[in-house]
Design a protein around this motif. Structure first.
Motif, PDB file in Angstrom:
ATOM      1  N   GLN A  30      14.320 -16.613 -28.965  1.00  0.00           N
ATOM      2  CA  GLN A  30      14.270 -17.526 -27.700  1.00  0.00           C
ATOM      3  C   GLN A  30      15.840 -17.507 -27.369  1.00  0.00           C
ATOM      4  OE1 GLN A  30      11.450 -18.426 -26.457  1.00  0.00           O
ATOM      5  NE2 GLN A  30      13.044 -19.321 -24.661  1.00  0.00           N
ATOM      6  N   PRO A  31      16.334 -17.252 -26.171  1.00  0.00           N
ATOM      7  CA  PRO A  31      17.578 -17.400 -25.703  1.00  0.00           C
ATOM      8  C   PRO A  31      18.103 -18.901 -25.850  1.00  0.00           C
ATOM      9  CG  PRO A  31      16.398 -16.897 -24.043  1.00  0.00           C
ATOM     10  CD  PRO A  31      15.494 -16.794 -25.073  1.00  0.00           C
ATOM     11  N   PRO A  32      19.536 -19.120 -25.989  1.00  0.00           N
ATOM     12  CA  PRO A  32      19.912 -20.453 -26.085  1.00  0.00           C
ATOM     13  C   PRO A  32      19.491 -21.269 -24.928  1.00  0.00           C
ATOM     14  CG  PRO A  32      21.414 -18.805 -26.856  1.00  0.00           C
ATOM     15  CD  PRO A  32      20.547 -18.129 -26.211  1.00  0.00           C
ATOM     16  N   ALA A  33      19.231 -22.711 -25.217  1.00  0.00           N
ATOM     17  CA  ALA A  33      19.172 -23.271 -23.947  1.00  0.00           C
ATOM     18  C   ALA A  33      20.035 -24.462 -24.180  1.00  0.00           C
ATOM     19  CB  ALA A  33      17.847 -24.215 -24.174  1.00  0.00           C
ATOM     20  N   SER A  34      20.381 -25.225 -22.888  1.00  0.00           N
ATOM     21  CA  SER A  34      21.545 -26.175 -22.852  1.00  0.00           C
ATOM     22  C   SER A  34      20.889 -27.535 -22.238  1.00  0.00           C
ATOM     23  CB  SER A  34      22.430 -25.727 -22.105  1.00  0.00           C
ATOM     24  OG  SER A  34      22.266 -25.868 -20.784  1.00  0.00           O
ATOM     25  N   ASP A  35      21.756 -28.606 -22.062  1.00  0.00           N
ATOM     26  CA  ASP A  35      21.452 -29.822 -21.489  1.00  0.00           C
ATOM     27  C   ASP A  35      21.575 -29.680 -19.724  1.00  0.00           C
ATOM     28  OD1 ASP A  35      24.170 -29.740 -21.250  1.00  0.00           O
ATOM     29  OD2 ASP A  35      24.484 -31.575 -22.446  1.00  0.00           O
ATOM     30  N   GLY A  36      21.970 -28.504 -19.482  1.00  0.00           N
ATOM     31  CA  GLY A  36      22.131 -28.361 -18.233  1.00  0.00           C
ATOM     32  C   GLY A  36      23.253 -29.219 -17.367  1.00  0.00           C
ATOM     33  N   SER A  37      24.418 -29.505 -18.100  1.00  0.00           N
ATOM     34  CA  SER A  37      25.545 -30.114 -17.580  1.00  0.00           C
ATOM     35  C   SER A  37      26.690 -29.165 -17.205  1.00  0.00           C
ATOM     36  CB  SER A  37      26.202 -30.817 -18.738  1.00  0.00           C
ATOM     37  OG  SER A  37      26.451 -30.240 -19.925  1.00  0.00           O
ATOM     38  N   GLY A  38      26.495 -27.883 -17.436  1.00  0.00           N
ATOM     39  CA  GLY A  38      27.604 -26.971 -17.001  1.00  0.00           C
ATOM     40  C   GLY A  38      28.396 -26.914 -18.232  1.00  0.00           C
ATOM     41  N   ARG A  39      28.674 -27.756 -19.065  1.00  0.00           N
ATOM     42  CA  ARG A  39      29.557 -27.689 -20.123  1.00  0.00           C
ATOM     43  C   ARG A  39      28.705 -27.431 -21.379  1.00  0.00           C
ATOM     44  NH1 ARG A  39      34.867 -25.881 -18.955  1.00  0.00           N
ATOM     45  NH2 ARG A  39      35.464 -26.739 -16.948  1.00  0.00           N
ATOM     46  N   PRO A  40      28.030 -26.595 -21.642  1.00  0.00           N
ATOM     47  CA  PRO A  40      26.946 -26.604 -22.920  1.00  0.00           C
ATOM     48  C   PRO A  40      27.892 -26.800 -24.405  1.00  0.00           C
ATOM     49  CG  PRO A  40      27.454 -24.457 -22.153  1.00  0.00           C
ATOM     50  CD  PRO A  40      28.327 -25.308 -21.373  1.00  0.00           C
ATOM     51  N   ARG A  41      28.395 -28.093 -24.293  1.00  0.00           N
ATOM     52  CA  ARG A  41      29.343 -28.303 -25.633  1.00  0.00           C
ATOM     53  C   ARG A  41      28.613 -27.884 -26.943  1.00  0.00           C
ATOM     54  NH1 ARG A  41      30.417 -32.570 -29.424  1.00  0.00           N
ATOM     55  NH2 ARG A  41      32.712 -32.744 -29.776  1.00  0.00           N
ATOM     56  N   GLU A  42      27.439 -28.178 -27.114  1.00  0.00           N
ATOM     57  CA  GLU A  42      26.788 -27.949 -28.451  1.00  0.00           C
ATOM     58  C   GLU A  42      26.616 -26.459 -28.882  1.00  0.00           C
ATOM     59  OE1 GLU A  42      26.028 -30.071 -30.963  1.00  0.00           O
ATOM     60  OE2 GLU A  42      26.892 -31.519 -29.410  1.00  0.00           O
ATOM     61  N   ASN A  43      26.204 -25.861 -27.636  1.00  0.00           N
ATOM     62  CA  ASN A  43      26.149 -24.391 -27.733  1.00  0.00           C
ATOM     63  C   ASN A  43      27.358 -23.648 -28.131  1.00  0.00           C
ATOM     64  OD1 ASN A  43      23.461 -24.720 -26.931  1.00  0.00           O
ATOM     65  ND2 ASN A  43      23.719 -23.502 -25.049  1.00  0.00           N
ATOM     66  N   LEU A  44      28.482 -24.139 -27.411  1.00  0.00           N
ATOM     67  CA  LEU A  44      29.925 -23.674 -27.524  1.00  0.00           C
ATOM     68  C   LEU A  44      30.207 -23.843 -28.961  1.00  0.00           C
ATOM     69  CD1 LEU A  44      31.683 -24.248 -24.189  1.00  0.00           C
ATOM     70  CD2 LEU A  44      30.623 -22.222 -25.020  1.00  0.00           C
ATOM     71  N   LEU A  45      29.865 -25.030 -29.444  1.00  0.00           N
ATOM     72  CA  LEU A  45      30.294 -25.319 -31.073  1.00  0.00           C
ATOM     73  C   LEU A  45      29.433 -24.381 -31.898  1.00  0.00           C
ATOM     74  CD1 LEU A  45      30.408 -29.144 -30.876  1.00  0.00           C
ATOM     75  CD2 LEU A  45      32.452 -27.823 -31.214  1.00  0.00           C
ATOM     76  N   ARG A  46      28.327 -24.011 -31.635  1.00  0.00           N
ATOM     77  CA  ARG A  46      27.395 -23.141 -32.370  1.00  0.00           C
ATOM     78  C   ARG A  46      28.208 -21.689 -32.386  1.00  0.00           C
ATOM     79  NH1 ARG A  46      25.279 -21.416 -36.545  1.00  0.00           N
ATOM     80  NH2 ARG A  46      23.167 -19.994 -36.315  1.00  0.00           N
ATOM     81  N   ALA A  47      28.631 -21.510 -30.969  1.00  0.00           N
ATOM     82  CA  ALA A  47      29.079 -20.153 -30.916  1.00  0.00           C
ATOM     83  C   ALA A  47      30.425 -20.117 -31.866  1.00  0.00           C
ATOM     84  CB  ALA A  47      29.576 -19.840 -29.515  1.00  0.00           C
ATOM     85  N   GLN A  48      31.245 -20.907 -31.742  1.00  0.00           N
ATOM     86  CA  GLN A  48      32.480 -20.989 -32.598  1.00  0.00           C
ATOM     87  C   GLN A  48      32.214 -20.926 -34.125  1.00  0.00           C
ATOM     88  OE1 GLN A  48      34.229 -24.700 -30.902  1.00  0.00           O
ATOM     89  NE2 GLN A  48      35.596 -23.701 -29.818  1.00  0.00           N
ATOM     90  N   ALA A  49      31.228 -21.690 -34.619  1.00  0.00           N
ATOM     91  CA  ALA A  49      30.887 -21.661 -36.070  1.00  0.00           C
ATOM     92  C   ALA A  49      30.504 -20.004 -36.393  1.00  0.00           C
ATOM     93  CB  ALA A  49      29.722 -22.610 -36.185  1.00  0.00           C
ATOM     94  N   LEU A  50      29.529 -19.555 -35.566  1.00  0.00           N
ATOM     95  CA  LEU A  50      29.080 -18.299 -35.868  1.00  0.00           C
ATOM     96  C   LEU A  50      30.507 -17.393 -35.997  1.00  0.00           C
ATOM     97  CD1 LEU A  50      26.154 -17.772 -33.522  1.00  0.00           C
ATOM     98  CD2 LEU A  50      25.947 -17.752 -35.827  1.00  0.00           C
ATOM     99  N   LEU A  51      31.222 -17.294 -35.049  1.00  0.00           N
ATOM    100  CA  LEU A  51      32.407 -16.533 -34.980  1.00  0.00           C
ATOM    101  C   LEU A  51      33.362 -16.946 -36.182  1.00  0.00           C
ATOM    102  CD1 LEU A  51      33.082 -16.648 -31.321  1.00  0.00           C
ATOM    103  CD2 LEU A  51      32.307 -14.813 -32.328  1.00  0.00           C
ATOM    104  N   ARG A  52      33.485 -17.948 -36.707  1.00  0.00           N
ATOM    105  CA  ARG A  52      34.397 -18.470 -37.914  1.00  0.00           C
ATOM    106  C   ARG A  52      33.883 -17.640 -39.062  1.00  0.00           C
ATOM    107  NH1 ARG A  52      34.905 -23.665 -35.573  1.00  0.00           N
ATOM    108  NH2 ARG A  52      33.155 -24.313 -36.863  1.00  0.00           N
ATOM    109  N   GLU A  53      32.418 -17.928 -39.156  1.00  0.00           N
ATOM    110  CA  GLU A  53      31.654 -17.397 -40.344  1.00  0.00           C
ATOM    111  C   GLU A  53      32.001 -15.747 -40.440  1.00  0.00           C
ATOM    112  OE1 GLU A  53      27.649 -18.466 -39.860  1.00  0.00           O
ATOM    113  OE2 GLU A  53      28.250 -20.775 -40.016  1.00  0.00           O
ATOM    114  N   ALA A  54      32.021 -15.105 -39.256  1.00  0.00           N
ATOM    115  CA  ALA A  54      32.286 -13.833 -39.191  1.00  0.00           C
ATOM    116  C   ALA A  54      33.600 -13.352 -39.315  1.00  0.00           C
ATOM    117  CB  ALA A  54      31.663 -13.350 -38.003  1.00  0.00           C
ATOM    118  N   GLY A  55      34.552 -14.457 -39.628  1.00  0.00           N
ATOM    119  CA  GLY A  55      35.952 -13.858 -39.700  1.00  0.00           C
ATOM    120  C   GLY A  55      36.687 -13.980 -38.452  1.00  0.00           C
ATOM    121  N   TYR A  56      36.301 -14.285 -37.345  1.00  0.00           N
ATOM    122  CA  TYR A  56      37.013 -14.537 -36.041  1.00  0.00           C
ATOM    123  C   TYR A  56      38.016 -15.767 -36.209  1.00  0.00           C
ATOM    124  CZ  TYR A  56      34.196 -10.998 -33.906  1.00  0.00           C
ATOM    125  OH  TYR A  56      33.554  -9.697 -33.433  1.00  0.00           O
TER     126      TYR A  56
END
Length: 595
Positions: free
Chosen positions: A388-414
């Motif tokens: 299922q692709p990521p879903a957001s709260d529709g605010s235009g600033r998907p804070r929770e999604n962006l935090l999830r993206a940052q966590a994935l990237l940190r874990e991968a060494g970015y």
């Protein structure tokens, strides 16, 4: 006795014995329409002939040759040509005879013989023969777009058995679709092209056998087709109720905003609307208020395929699946749908969206039989999760999604330094999003803004259509928007989309740059499916592998067509479930004037 045996052996060699003959062939099951049918159900067999249909195109054209990779072919040029067979649009995939009146093939579909109609003629009166079919096939493979040599690569031999019989023999394997797709070849006149240079795009009007001819044109701006009163196939059941307009014009515009205003001013007659904002608010004005413009939707049962922001895996940056997965969290579909699309769309999650071919839930036992041998080569999620692709709260600033993206990237060494994301190897994450239309800028710019919040610098760049086409053909982009259309009967075209053999071929539809042995194996399973059940299973398995590869950021879809047309344009009472047969529409001003 020896003479009789020799004759029998010769007949067997040419397929003249034993193999049954058909008026139509279905990919799976039997054709809907019997040999005695008079017309397709979705047409009006008594539709009046006459009148004019004016359409529009965005861009320009510089050629009347749609078969080669050079130039941009004029819209509608396919009206000049007939194919061996033609598809119905109320069946998943069935081909009915057009130039051919009989289709002969064995049970294993290892070859097919098309029996041509003796009355079939090119527009200059010359007959269409088996030699023209062989010439067409050889010419397209030698001089046509690279697509042809790839798409028809499993054809071993094409031979004219006599004036009106042509045989295609296929390479060993289980490719049951070939017997149908060779019938889709648009046949060229050998006698014409032997006097012309096929490899060069030009505006010299070509010769065909189809229902229309080019009446006039203004290079790059306008092309006019006129219906041929002497068209040899006008009374065939597959054509009855179709090709009703005496003239069809295509007028070119450089910008869709200008084109929409021209439509409202009455400069052309019909638009297939692809922009949600236009549908919601763009047609308001005097013409709509007077009833001069009709807005109508037509539901369909077509798979919508996959449209998305596509990663070019030929770029080293996008070889990392974790990065591809993370960047998808920056696209806020819910906000886009509400604020740009007026809530009209649904999120796409499958490469076979809107069909039974789409993967749902966890893999079935039948799917696992295909997937388990590839387990080491596939993401673990293929076996354990429903995508299922990521879903957001529709605010235009998907804070929770962006935090999830940052966590994935940190874990991968970015890492992020000075608001710039860097790969584990120390390379900045920067890329260009290539576009060709202003409407996509409204979507890409907020996406790029969200990417900036996680340190990714994405430059949104719009170029003119010729440059866009050229860069797409040569895979000269980082990320772009692309559509991977699907039918209800996927087959050989899947190789062109996903198979490693197409990855380096210019002009292929492997836009992503996929070269994965596991994907190759699943594509082969789709092509070799022996019945509908196997086809559904193999498509679902392929769908899962593509979903969890995170090769695109899925966009959105509709299960209906949005059509705006001037009120004098008429259409049959019911639409075909698997298409939009505009050739069955007519000019209501011609009613009562005869045909």
């Amino acid at each position: 006795m020896r003479t009789l045996i020799a004759i029998l052996l010769s007949l067997c060699a040419t397929g003249a014995l034993a193999a049954p003959q058909y008026h139509a062939v279905a990919m799976h099951g039997s054709p809907k329409y019997p040999a005695s049918f008079t017309h397709f159900d979705y047409v009006n067999p008594d539709a009046p002939k006459g009148g004019l249909l004016r359409r529009h195109v965005i861009g320009s054209f510089d050629s009347f040759n749609p078969f080669i990779p050079r130039g941009t072919a004029a819209a509608g040029i396919g009206y000049l040509y007939d194919s061996l067979t033609t598809a119905s649009q109320d069946e998943p995939f069935t081909q009915y005879g057009l130039l051919a009146h009989r289709i002969e093939m064995p049970e294993d579909r290892s070859w097919v013989i098309y029996h041509l109609r003796k009355e079939a003629r090119f527009a200059d009166g010359e007959p269409v023969t088996a030699a023209d079919v062989v010439f067409t096939f050889d010419t397209l493979l030698e001089k046509g777009s690279p697509f042809y040599s790839y798409y028809y690569g499993d054809i071993e031999q094409v031979e004219a058995l006599d004036t009106h019989r042509v045989k295609f023999t296929f390479k060993p394997g289980d490719n049951r679709e070939l017997a149908l797709i060779v019938g889709q070849l648009q046949i060229l006149p050998a006698h014409y092209w032997q006097e012309h240079d096929f490899s060069r795009g030009s505006l010299e009007i070509p010769l065909g056998s189809g229902p229309y001819r080019v009446a006039s044109f203004d290079a790059g701006k306008r092309v006019v087709y006129e219906r041929r009163e002497d068209y040899w196939g006008k009374d065939l059941p597959v054509n009855r109720g179709q090709y009703n307009f005496d003239r069809i014009t295509f007028e070119y515009f450089l910008d869709d905003t200008v084109a929409l205003e021209a439509f409202k001013a009455g400069r052309y007659d019909l638009r297939v609307e692809n922009v949600a904002a236009n549908w919601a608010t763009g047609y308001q004005g005097p013409a709509l208020n007077r009833g001069d413009i009709v807005l109508e939707t037509f539901a369909h049962s077509l798979p919508t395929g996959m449209q998305g922001f596509v990663y070019n895996l030929r770029r080293p940056l996008f070889q990392d699946r974790t990065l591809r997965k993370a960047l998808a969290y920056a696209l806020d579909f819910e906000w886009t749908n509400q604020n740009i699309f007026h809530g009209q769309y649904r999120r796409t999650r499958s490469y076979f969206q809107n069909s039974e071919l789409a993967a749902t839930g966890l893999p079935s036992e039948a799917e696992l039989k295909l997937l388990e041998p590839l387990r080491e080569q596939l993401p673990e999620e293929v076996f354990t999760q429903a995508y299922q692709p990521p879903a957001s709260d529709g605010s235009g600033r998907p804070r929770e999604n962006l935090l999830r993206a940052q966590a994935l990237l940190r874990e991968a060494g970015y890492t992020v330094r000075d608001s710039q994301l860097y790969t584990p190897e120390g390379q900045p994450v920067r890329f260009e999003i290539l576009l060709d239309a202003p409407v996509w800028e409204r979507i890409a710019v907020p996406f790029a803004r969200n990417l900036q919040a996680i340190g990714v610098h994405a430059e949104v760049r719009r170029v003119d259509q010729p440059q866009y086409i050229e860069r797409q053909r040569n895979f000269n982009f980082d990320m772009t928007v692309n559509v991977f259309p699907q039918s209800n009967s996927p087959g050989n075209e899947q190789r062109d989309f996903w198979h490693s053999s197409a990855v380096e071929r210019p002009d292929s539809r492997n836009v992503i740059g996929l070269a994965d042995p596991a994907i190759d194996a699943l594509v082969d399973a789709v092509i070799s499916a022996r019945d509908r059940e196997e086809l559904v299973t193999s498509c679902r398995a392929l769908d899962r592998a593509l979903q969890w590869g995170h090769y695109v950021i899925p966009n959105w879809n509709l299960d209906y067509f949005r059509i705006a047309y001037q009120r004098h344009i008429a259409h049959p009472a019911s639409n075909a479930p698997y298409g939009l047969p505009l050739d069955a529409w007519w000019d209501a001003r011609s009613e009562g004037k005869g045909s």
